[in-house]
Design a protein around this motif. Structure first.
Motif, PDB file in Angstrom:
ATOM      1  N   PHE A 199     -12.446   6.977   3.549  1.00  9.18           N
ATOM      2  CA  PHE A 199     -11.393   5.975   3.681  1.00  9.18           C
ATOM      3  C   PHE A 199     -10.735   5.696   2.332  1.00  9.18           C
ATOM      4  O   PHE A 199      -9.505   5.677   2.209  1.00  9.18           O
ATOM      5  CB  PHE A 199     -11.965   4.683   4.266  1.00  9.18           C
ATOM      6  CG  PHE A 199     -10.978   3.543   4.285  1.00  9.18           C
ATOM      7  CD1 PHE A 199      -9.934   3.530   5.203  1.00  9.18           C
ATOM      8  CD2 PHE A 199     -11.090   2.493   3.384  1.00  9.18           C
ATOM      9  CE1 PHE A 199      -9.013   2.487   5.207  1.00  9.18           C
ATOM     10  CE2 PHE A 199     -10.184   1.449   3.388  1.00  9.18           C
ATOM     11  CZ  PHE A 199      -9.139   1.447   4.299  1.00  9.18           C
ATOM     12  N   ASP A 240      -9.030   9.339   1.117  1.00  5.84           N
ATOM     13  CA  ASP A 240      -7.975   9.966   1.907  1.00  5.84           C
ATOM     14  C   ASP A 240      -6.964   8.975   2.490  1.00  5.84           C
ATOM     15  O   ASP A 240      -5.778   9.267   2.542  1.00  5.84           O
ATOM     16  CB  ASP A 240      -8.583  10.792   3.049  1.00  5.84           C
ATOM     17  CG  ASP A 240      -9.399  11.965   2.528  1.00  5.84           C
ATOM     18  OD1 ASP A 240      -9.151  12.391   1.386  1.00  5.84           O
ATOM     19  OD2 ASP A 240     -10.287  12.443   3.256  1.00  5.84           O
ATOM     20  N   SER A 241      -7.449   7.806   2.920  1.00  4.50           N
ATOM     21  CA  SER A 241      -6.528   6.826   3.504  1.00  4.50           C
ATOM     22  C   SER A 241      -5.854   6.004   2.405  1.00  4.50           C
ATOM     23  O   SER A 241      -4.627   5.818   2.409  1.00  4.50           O
ATOM     24  CB  SER A 241      -7.266   5.908   4.474  1.00  4.50           C
ATOM     25  OG  SER A 241      -7.742   6.634   5.592  1.00  4.50           O
ATOM     26  N   CYS A 242      -6.659   5.498   1.460  1.00  3.02           N
ATOM     27  CA  CYS A 242      -6.088   4.679   0.386  1.00  3.02           C
ATOM     28  C   CYS A 242      -5.642   5.524  -0.816  1.00  3.02           C
ATOM     29  O   CYS A 242      -4.867   5.055  -1.637  1.00  3.02           O
ATOM     30  CB  CYS A 242      -7.112   3.646  -0.094  1.00  3.02           C
ATOM     31  SG  CYS A 242      -7.537   2.423   1.164  1.00  3.02           S
ATOM     32  N   SER A 296      -4.712   0.830   4.803  1.00  2.19           N
ATOM     33  CA  SER A 296      -4.203   1.883   3.930  1.00  2.19           C
ATOM     34  C   SER A 296      -2.826   1.521   3.386  1.00  2.19           C
ATOM     35  O   SER A 296      -2.547   1.667   2.190  1.00  2.19           O
ATOM     36  CB  SER A 296      -4.140   3.206   4.701  1.00  2.19           C
ATOM     37  OG  SER A 296      -3.579   4.218   3.898  1.00  2.19           O
ATOM     38  N   LYS A 307      -7.230   0.759  10.320  1.00  2.25           N
ATOM     39  CA  LYS A 307      -7.294   1.677   9.176  1.00  2.25           C
ATOM     40  C   LYS A 307      -5.913   1.916   8.585  1.00  2.25           C
ATOM     41  O   LYS A 307      -5.738   1.888   7.354  1.00  2.25           O
ATOM     42  CB  LYS A 307      -7.916   2.992   9.635  1.00  2.25           C
ATOM     43  CG  LYS A 307      -8.058   4.042   8.559  1.00  2.25           C
ATOM     44  CD  LYS A 307      -8.687   5.302   9.119  1.00  2.25           C
ATOM     45  CE  LYS A 307      -8.754   6.402   8.074  1.00  2.25           C
ATOM     46  NZ  LYS A 307      -9.347   7.648   8.615  1.00  2.25           N
ATOM     47  N   ASP A 308      -4.915   2.131   9.434  1.00  2.00           N
ATOM     48  CA  ASP A 308      -3.547   2.356   8.946  1.00  2.00           C
ATOM     49  C   ASP A 308      -3.011   1.129   8.224  1.00  2.00           C
ATOM     50  O   ASP A 308      -2.336   1.247   7.194  1.00  2.00           O
ATOM     51  CB  ASP A 308      -2.629   2.706  10.121  1.00  2.00           C
ATOM     52  CG  ASP A 308      -2.915   4.088  10.692  1.00  2.00           C
ATOM     53  OD1 ASP A 308      -3.579   4.886  10.000  1.00  2.00           O
ATOM     54  OD2 ASP A 308      -2.486   4.363  11.824  1.00  2.00           O
TER      55      ASP A 308
END
Length: 301
Positions: free
Chosen positions: A293, A296-298, A26, A22-23
């Protein structure tokens, strides 16, 4: 490599491995986004304003959905089916991943999106894999969707009308990845809000019709809503839009970026950011996970 490590890891290690994937995704998107924005040089920005984007208020629009458990069950059953095919060597990991993404994306939209998969031409490739499986499991799931489809469509259009007309949010783009969804919402909206308030840009229309409809939406003050399918995600200018209402989200961050980029452009006239509002149908873990995702992540929105 990170994905392979996550797949092969022990149960107690998997959450950490998934977090690393995920990191990585992102950060990859963040760099891609920065490269796109680098095109906006100081010289250009001194002449043209940059729209930008922001989360709407509300950011999510929740619609009660009696089929959310059915959709969740479809995805989970299909995931197990794909795992068996991978274990037996019938398909590879990448094909399984793409197939699961296709069904999961459709389940996060209105019912016509899933039915569109049934009508997909051909029986090869990822779409063929999804279509064959949906046919093989019988029709009880389809009857359940059909029973709720009119209720969900009416509730969705009522929400769109309340936001775009009653609250007077200006020019609104209502976006879906699916032609069947866009057509259903356009037809229901025209009947509920009046044909003069709604235009469409969809695959089934000629290029001339689509251009004329976009121009009517741009120039006619009474035409507030432009309903679009994926055909409007590239190559057209929708910078008059004040709000983009997402009926569903592409399970591809770059496709979502393209959709937003139709309105988030250089502009002499619009100085405020384009807002995004995202429809959520019931509680669906897969759809919610992808939304979080992307948001908030991207930080796409």
């Amino acid at each position: 490599l990170l994905v392979e490590e996550a797949v092969d890891s022990a149960d107690e290690q998997r959450p950490d491995r998934i977090a690393r994937v995920k990191d990585y995704l992102s950060e990859a998107y963040r760099l891609h986004h920065r490269l796109i924005r680098t095109r906006r040089s100081a010289e250009i920005c001194s002449t043209f304003g940059v729209r930008g984007r922001c989360r709407g208020r509300p950011f999510t629009v929740e619609v009660d959905d009696g089929t959310d458990g059915l959709r969740e069950g479809l995805i989970e059953s299909f995931r197990q089916h794909l795992a068996e095919l991978v274990d037996s060597g019938v398909i590879g990991d990448s094909e399984a991943r793409d197939a699961l993404r296709v069904l999961s994306q459709a389940c996060g939209s209105l019912p016509p999106a899933i039915k569109e998969l049934l009508d997909a031409n051909g029986s090869v490739g990822v779409l063929g894999l999804v279509r064959r499986w949906l046919i093989s499991i019988g029709g009880s799931w389809l009857r359940g969707l059909d029973a709720m489809a009119p209720v969900l469509l009416e509730a969705t259009v009522r929400e769109i009308g309340a936001m775009s007309v009653t609250r007077d949010m200006g020019k609104v783009v209502v976006a879906s990845s699916y032609s069947t969804v866009a057509l259903a919402v356009f037809s229901e909206s025209a009947g509920y809000l009046g044909k003069h308030r709604v235009a469409s840009h969809v695959v089934g229309q000629s290029p001339e019709e689509n251009c004329a409809n976009v121009e009517r939406w741009r120039s006619d003050e009474t035409c507030r809503i432009l309903v679009c399918d994926a055909s409007a995600e590239e190559g057209i200018n929708l910078q008059p839009a004040d709000v983009i209402i997402h009926l569903d989200l592409p399970w591809d961050v770059f496709a979502l970026e393209q959709r937003l980029g139709r309105a988030d452009r250089f502009s002499r006239y619009k100085s405020h950011p384009v807002e995004s509002m995202v429809f959520m149908y019931g509680h669906q873990a897969y759809a919610l996970g992808w939304f979080l995702f992307a948001a908030d992540s991207c930080k796409v929105f």
